[in-house]
Design an enzyme around this catalytic site. Structure first.
Site: not given
Length: 155
Positions: A39, A44-46, A49
């Site tokens: 998401k 974690g996704c930040t 990325a």
């Protein structure tokens, strides 16, 4: 389940800029780092990325195109990309068809999995780790170094 050594499944999707692309557009031109994440704008996704962003010059040095995939809509991707100044493509997979093609579904959360695809469209590396988002770029770079080394030994 897709495996190392197999041809990468070809998909079409809409990017953060609203453009329609196909994986086939990049085969023959780039090594592709295709990463699936749960998401936009979550911790974690930040981390993941931003790790790809922070290693952008190294990735480009290996003729790599990075494509991030989640089920978030294009508007969410656009905001996420702008907020963190991400230099790569994010594609929207709202019906999870791309995830299905790559068997990147996960159990409770959507899987965090990275595929490295060579210029011939062959999957060369798969890294699956929900708990270590920052390491996905390191695994991708390792695989890209191996691909480059093989290319150089053939020339």
């Amino acid at each position: 389940m897709v495996k190392i050594g197999e041809k990468a499944p070809i998909f079409e999707a809409v990017t953060d800029s609203g453009e329609r692309i196909s994986l086939a557009d990049f085969i023959g031109k780039y090594n592709i780092v295709l990463y699936f994440y749960p998401k936009d704008d979550t911790p974690g996704c930040t981390t993941e990325a931003c790790a790809f962003r922070d290693n952008w010059d190294s990735l480009k040095g290996f003729d790599a195109m990075v494509i991030g995939v989640s089920s978030d809509d294009t508007n969410s991707h656009k905001k996420f990309k702008q907020k963190y100044n991400l230099p790569f493509i994010l594609v929207s997979d709202p019906d999870k068809k791309i995830r299905e093609m790559y068997n990147a579904k996960g159990f409770i959360l959507p899987a965090r999995i990275t595929f490295v695809i060579d210029k011939k469209g062959v999957i060369r590396h798969i890294y699956n780790s929900q708990m270590n988002p920052g390491n996905h770029v390191n695994e991708a770079l390792k695989a890209l170094k191996q691909i480059k080394s093989e290319e150089m030994s053939k020339s």
